[in-house]
Write a protein that holds these residues in place. Structure first.
Motif, PDB file in Angstrom:
ATOM      1  N   ARG A 255       0.825  -1.201   0.000  1.00  0.00           N
ATOM      2  CA  ARG A 255       0.000   0.000   0.000  1.00  0.00           C
ATOM      3  C   ARG A 255       0.868   1.264   0.000  1.00  0.00           C
ATOM      4  NH1 ARG A 255      -3.949   0.964   4.833  1.00  0.00           N
ATOM      5  NH2 ARG A 255      -2.243   2.218   5.603  1.00  0.00           N
ATOM      6  N   ALA A 256       1.977   1.247   0.727  1.00  0.00           N
ATOM      7  CA  ALA A 256       2.886   2.404   0.750  1.00  0.00           C
ATOM      8  C   ALA A 256       3.621   2.564  -0.583  1.00  0.00           C
ATOM      9  CB  ALA A 256       3.888   2.254   1.895  1.00  0.00           C
ATOM     10  N   LEU A 257       3.894   1.447  -1.266  1.00  0.00           N
ATOM     11  CA  LEU A 257       4.614   1.503  -2.544  1.00  0.00           C
ATOM     12  C   LEU A 257       3.729   1.926  -3.717  1.00  0.00           C
ATOM     13  CD1 LEU A 257       6.886  -1.666  -2.526  1.00  0.00           C
ATOM     14  CD2 LEU A 257       7.620   0.710  -2.578  1.00  0.00           C
ATOM     15  N   LEU A 258       2.441   1.662  -3.627  1.00  0.00           N
ATOM     16  CA  LEU A 258       1.557   1.930  -4.770  1.00  0.00           C
ATOM     17  C   LEU A 258       1.608   3.385  -5.248  1.00  0.00           C
ATOM     18  CD1 LEU A 258      -1.498  -0.362  -4.003  1.00  0.00           C
ATOM     19  CD2 LEU A 258       0.208  -0.622  -5.818  1.00  0.00           C
ATOM     20  N   PRO A 259       1.574   4.391  -4.372  1.00  0.00           N
ATOM     21  CA  PRO A 259       1.680   5.769  -4.884  1.00  0.00           C
ATOM     22  C   PRO A 259       3.011   6.039  -5.586  1.00  0.00           C
ATOM     23  CG  PRO A 259       0.844   5.784  -2.627  1.00  0.00           C
ATOM     24  CD  PRO A 259       1.283   4.372  -2.943  1.00  0.00           C
ATOM     25  N   LEU A 260       4.088   5.449  -5.080  1.00  0.00           N
ATOM     26  CA  LEU A 260       5.395   5.616  -5.736  1.00  0.00           C
ATOM     27  C   LEU A 260       5.393   4.964  -7.114  1.00  0.00           C
ATOM     28  CD1 LEU A 260       7.762   4.852  -2.717  1.00  0.00           C
ATOM     29  CD2 LEU A 260       7.211   7.089  -3.687  1.00  0.00           C
ATOM     30  N   MET A 261       4.799   3.775  -7.203  1.00  0.00           N
ATOM     31  CA  MET A 261       4.719   3.091  -8.490  1.00  0.00           C
ATOM     32  C   MET A 261       3.834   3.871  -9.448  1.00  0.00           C
ATOM     33  SD  MET A 261       4.744  -0.989  -7.679  1.00  0.00           S
ATOM     34  CE  MET A 261       3.466  -1.080  -6.457  1.00  0.00           C
ATOM     35  N   GLN A 262       2.743   4.418  -8.937  1.00  0.00           N
ATOM     36  CA  GLN A 262       1.858   5.208  -9.796  1.00  0.00           C
ATOM     37  C   GLN A 262       2.599   6.429 -10.330  1.00  0.00           C
ATOM     38  OE1 GLN A 262      -1.475   7.168  -7.927  1.00  0.00           O
ATOM     39  NE2 GLN A 262      -2.615   7.205  -9.849  1.00  0.00           N
ATOM     40  N   ARG A 263       3.350   7.109  -9.462  1.00  0.00           N
ATOM     41  CA  ARG A 263       4.117   8.278  -9.894  1.00  0.00           C
ATOM     42  C   ARG A 263       5.140   7.888 -10.961  1.00  0.00           C
ATOM     43  NH1 ARG A 263       7.345  10.199  -5.479  1.00  0.00           N
ATOM     44  NH2 ARG A 263       5.373  10.107  -4.398  1.00  0.00           N
ATOM     45  N   ALA A 264       5.832   6.777 -10.750  1.00  0.00           N
ATOM     46  CA  ALA A 264       6.823   6.321 -11.731  1.00  0.00           C
ATOM     47  C   ALA A 264       6.159   5.995 -13.063  1.00  0.00           C
ATOM     48  CB  ALA A 264       7.579   5.104 -11.198  1.00  0.00           C
ATOM     49  N   LEU A 265       5.001   5.342 -13.007  1.00  0.00           N
ATOM     50  CA  LEU A 265       4.303   5.002 -14.248  1.00  0.00           C
ATOM     51  C   LEU A 265       3.773   6.251 -14.957  1.00  0.00           C
ATOM     52  CD1 LEU A 265       2.461   1.804 -13.015  1.00  0.00           C
ATOM     53  CD2 LEU A 265       4.318   1.907 -14.699  1.00  0.00           C
ATOM     54  N   LEU A 266       3.283   7.221 -14.208  1.00  0.00           N
ATOM     55  CA  LEU A 266       2.829   8.479 -14.823  1.00  0.00           C
ATOM     56  C   LEU A 266       3.993   9.228 -15.456  1.00  0.00           C
ATOM     57  CD1 LEU A 266       0.209   9.708 -12.202  1.00  0.00           C
ATOM     58  CD2 LEU A 266      -0.241   8.850 -14.519  1.00  0.00           C
ATOM     59  N   ASN A 267       5.141   9.231 -14.780  1.00  0.00           N
ATOM     60  CA  ASN A 267       6.341   9.861 -15.354  1.00  0.00           C
ATOM     61  C   ASN A 267       6.759   9.157 -16.636  1.00  0.00           C
ATOM     62  OD1 ASN A 267       6.529  11.816 -13.360  1.00  0.00           O
ATOM     63  ND2 ASN A 267       7.977  10.648 -12.134  1.00  0.00           N
ATOM     64  N   GLU A 268       6.695   7.832 -16.628  1.00  0.00           N
ATOM     65  CA  GLU A 268       7.054   7.065 -17.825  1.00  0.00           C
ATOM     66  C   GLU A 268       6.066   7.348 -18.952  1.00  0.00           C
ATOM     67  OE1 GLU A 268       9.186   4.277 -20.252  1.00  0.00           O
ATOM     68  OE2 GLU A 268       9.658   5.663 -18.637  1.00  0.00           O
TER      69      GLU A 268
ATOM     70  N   ALA B 180       4.390  10.123 -19.401  1.00  0.00           N
ATOM     71  CA  ALA B 180       4.699  11.468 -19.895  1.00  0.00           C
ATOM     72  C   ALA B 180       5.947  11.443 -20.772  1.00  0.00           C
ATOM     73  CB  ALA B 180       4.884  12.431 -18.723  1.00  0.00           C
ATOM     74  N   ARG B 181       6.963  10.673 -20.371  1.00  0.00           N
ATOM     75  CA  ARG B 181       8.185  10.567 -21.176  1.00  0.00           C
ATOM     76  C   ARG B 181       7.882   9.950 -22.534  1.00  0.00           C
ATOM     77  NH1 ARG B 181      11.693   7.246 -23.090  1.00  0.00           N
ATOM     78  NH2 ARG B 181      10.702   5.401 -22.216  1.00  0.00           N
ATOM     79  N   LEU B 182       7.076   8.897 -22.532  1.00  0.00           N
ATOM     80  CA  LEU B 182       6.715   8.243 -23.799  1.00  0.00           C
ATOM     81  C   LEU B 182       5.891   9.178 -24.683  1.00  0.00           C
ATOM     82  CD1 LEU B 182       5.890   4.662 -22.507  1.00  0.00           C
ATOM     83  CD2 LEU B 182       7.861   5.352 -23.897  1.00  0.00           C
ATOM     84  N   GLU B 183       5.024   9.973 -24.092  1.00  0.00           N
ATOM     85  CA  GLU B 183       4.235  10.932 -24.861  1.00  0.00           C
ATOM     86  C   GLU B 183       5.148  11.991 -25.491  1.00  0.00           C
ATOM     87  OE1 GLU B 183       1.172  12.671 -26.759  1.00  0.00           O
ATOM     88  OE2 GLU B 183       1.067  10.787 -25.663  1.00  0.00           O
ATOM     89  N   ARG B 184       6.123  12.489 -24.724  1.00  0.00           N
ATOM     90  CA  ARG B 184       7.082  13.463 -25.284  1.00  0.00           C
ATOM     91  C   ARG B 184       7.868  12.833 -26.429  1.00  0.00           C
ATOM     92  NH1 ARG B 184       7.905  14.364 -19.818  1.00  0.00           N
ATOM     93  NH2 ARG B 184       9.867  13.240 -19.878  1.00  0.00           N
ATOM     94  N   GLU B 185       8.277  11.592 -26.249  1.00  0.00           N
ATOM     95  CA  GLU B 185       9.031  10.891 -27.292  1.00  0.00           C
ATOM     96  C   GLU B 185       8.170  10.682 -28.537  1.00  0.00           C
ATOM     97  OE1 GLU B 185      12.372   9.111 -29.006  1.00  0.00           O
ATOM     98  OE2 GLU B 185      12.137  10.405 -27.262  1.00  0.00           O
ATOM     99  N   ARG B 186       6.908  10.345 -28.326  1.00  0.00           N
ATOM    100  CA  ARG B 186       5.991  10.165 -29.462  1.00  0.00           C
ATOM    101  C   ARG B 186       5.825  11.480 -30.220  1.00  0.00           C
ATOM    102  NH1 ARG B 186      -0.135   9.645 -30.146  1.00  0.00           N
ATOM    103  NH2 ARG B 186      -0.136  10.988 -28.330  1.00  0.00           N
TER     104      ARG B 186
END
Length: 125
Positions: A74-87, A89-95
């Motif tokens: 439960r404590a890791l889920l927000p960190l994982m969500q943030r990492a996935l959202l950052n990824e 956004a990075r993929l969208e910029r690359e696209r």
């Protein structure tokens, strides 16, 4: 059964936890890792439903350890969500960058085609 599931859940969380050797500050879970976590949670849920009426000190200890691992998740889920959202956004910029490069290439190709065509005057001669 719960003890083994809890051990596997702990191992999977250890591989994602910030500060572990195989992860960065914000864990980037792979689909296989998320599938494995879900699998362990489902296994534990099945075991808990079957053993709902059977409780002793050993089971209580295992439940406590399992609860600790679920709280870690439960404590890791927000960190994982943030990492996935950052990824994402990075993929969208690359696209967008690739799309812009493709547009530039099409424009350059059209410019080269126009320059290489004989002019209307030279066609008449």
């Amino acid at each position: 059964a719960l003890q083994e599931t809890t051990r596997r859940l702990k191992e999977r969380l250890d591989s994602l936890a910030p500060g572990s050797e195989s992860s960065s500050a914000a864990p980037m879970p792979m689909p296989e890792q998320m599938s494995g976590l879900l699998s362990e949670l489902m296994r534990a849920g099945e075991w808990l439903r079957r053993a709902a009426d059977y409780r002793d000190d050993e089971v209580e200890h295992e439940l406590s350890e399992y609860r600790r691992q679920v709280e870690r998740l439960r404590a890791l889920l927000p960190l994982m969500q943030r990492a996935l959202l950052n990824e994402r956004a990075r993929l969208e910029r690359e696209r967008e960058r690739v799309h812009a490069a493709a547009e530039w290439a099409r424009g350059s190709q059209q410019t080269l085609s126009v320059r290489n065509e004989p002019s209307a005057l030279s066609r008449e001669r």
